[in-house]
Enzyme design. Structure first.
Site, mmCIF file in Angstrom:
data_model
loop_
_atom_site.group_PDB
_atom_site.id
_atom_site.type_symbol
_atom_site.label_atom_id
_atom_site.label_comp_id
_atom_site.label_asym_id
_atom_site.label_seq_id
_atom_site.Cartn_x
_atom_site.Cartn_y
_atom_site.Cartn_z
ATOM 1 N N GLU A 17 0.849 -1.196 0.000
ATOM 2 C CA GLU A 17 0.000 0.000 0.000
ATOM 3 C C GLU A 17 0.886 1.249 0.000
ATOM 4 O O GLU A 17 2.109 1.177 0.092
ATOM 5 C CB GLU A 17 -0.921 0.036 1.226
ATOM 6 C CG GLU A 17 -2.163 -0.833 1.119
ATOM 7 C CD GLU A 17 -3.223 -0.249 0.207
ATOM 8 O OE1 GLU A 17 -3.001 0.853 -0.364
ATOM 9 O OE2 GLU A 17 -4.283 -0.886 0.033
ATOM 10 N N ASN A 158 -10.515 4.616 1.409
ATOM 11 C CA ASN A 158 -9.535 4.393 0.350
ATOM 12 C C ASN A 158 -9.673 5.472 -0.716
ATOM 13 O O ASN A 158 -10.669 6.206 -0.748
ATOM 14 C CB ASN A 158 -9.723 3.013 -0.293
ATOM 15 C CG ASN A 158 -8.625 2.045 0.097
ATOM 16 O OD1 ASN A 158 -7.452 2.389 0.059
ATOM 17 N ND2 ASN A 158 -9.003 0.834 0.473
ATOM 18 N N ASP A 207 -9.739 0.148 -4.328
ATOM 19 C CA ASP A 207 -8.666 0.348 -3.355
ATOM 20 C C ASP A 207 -8.032 1.700 -3.677
ATOM 21 O O ASP A 207 -8.731 2.650 -4.010
ATOM 22 C CB ASP A 207 -7.681 -0.822 -3.421
ATOM 23 C CG ASP A 207 -6.996 -1.099 -2.086
ATOM 24 O OD1 ASP A 207 -6.465 -0.143 -1.485
ATOM 25 O OD2 ASP A 207 -6.975 -2.252 -1.646
#
Length: 298
Positions: A17, A158, A207
């Site tokens: 991430e 997100n 995401d």
């Protein structure tokens, strides 16, 4: 269009991430939430260096001080100087931790840091716990440390990015399978006029995202084995097929900002995905935008 996608670093992240490009270093920083790591990929040498932290690391932002990064851990923000590995608390602590944790975060054009939260699905040993709706919030941390809550009742916060003209803010809720657009006031660091930008897409869930210089949003689809390019009016412009299932976030890098770096997750990967959790790279025709910097510096 068939895209050429390369595996830039087979690091085996449980959940990669927080990808951020440092133009000053010609290097990419990103995290592995579940292994409590920050990675640095040097574009020239293609070497990766990793640092360990004591809790999940969820996001990284450049600051006004070259060589100093703002790091979002599961429970708080810290200052971090990678060259010496010096670390200091920023001052922001997430209310409700460890029941909840921070998630995706980025700096805005005005120098604020925006970061969302969610039900904590990372166990103390890094293994996956359960997610759940309604416990996430969206925070703005100003350069002077002042904290404002802008959204409540979220599932998984997100996608944080801003249009090239600085007038639109994009933000998503993974569990709702929706990305929202807001009017953004840079002078006040404020958002208003929430509306649905992109929702209901059948492949995976939204995401992290990045935005290019034409205002198209590149959204990673966790569980969808793809990322999508979305036009400023919300229309689907392109679906990019990926070699693994769980696509987590992306950012533009390289000297011309035409390399899209893409992180992935090995957690919940399909059978036989030996390169799940790798860092991938893809050349694109439209350059991205330079990374914003958090306006405070130590």
């Amino acid at each position: 269009m068939v895209r050429t996608i390369i595996c830039a670093a087979p690091v085996g992240d449980r959940c990669g991430e927080g990808a951020v490009w440092s133009a000053a270093e010609a290097a990419l920083y990103w995290t592995d939430i579940n292994r409590f790591l920050v990675h640095r990929y040097d574009e020239a040498s293609q070497a990766v260096r990793s640092w360990f932290f004591e809790e999940p690391v969820v996001a990284v932002a450049l600051t006004q001080e070259i060589g100093c990064l703002l790091v979002a851990l599961g429970s708080k923000l810290i200052w971090w100087w990678p060259q010496t590995d010096r670390r200091e608390d920023h001052g922001f602590m997430l209310p409700g931790t460890p029941r909840v944790r921070l998630n995706d975060g980025r700096a805005d054009p005005a120098g604020n840091f925006w970061v969302g939260s969610m039900k904590n699905n990372v166990l103390p040993n890094g293994e996956l716990g359960e997610v759940g709706p309604g416990e996430g919030m969206l925070y703005r941390i100003a350069p002077d440390g002042a904290v404002t809550v802008w959204r409540e009742g979220l599932g998984i916060s997100n996608t944080l990015c801003w249009s090239p003209d600085g007038c639109t803010f994009y933000f998503g809720d993974t569990l709702a399978n929706e990305i929202y657009a807001f009017d953004y006031d840079g002078a006040k660091g404020a958002i208003s006029g929430e509306r649905l930008f992109f929702g209901g897409f059948g492949r995976g869930a939204p995401d992290g995202s990045a935005i290019d210089s034409e205002g198209f949003v590149w959204n990673c689809r966790f569980g969808g084995r793809c990322l999508v390019r979305i036009a400023p009016d919300g229309d689907l412009a392109e679906v990019v097929e990926m070699p693994v299932t769980n696509i987590t976030t992306c950012t533009f890098g390289g000297g011309d900002l035409k390399t899209l770096y893409i992180t992935t997750a090995s957690a919940l990967a399909g059978p036989g995905e030996r390169l799940a959790g790798s860092l991938y790279a893809m050349r694109v025709e439209v350059a991205g935008l330079p990374e914003n910097r958090y306006g405070a510096a130590r």
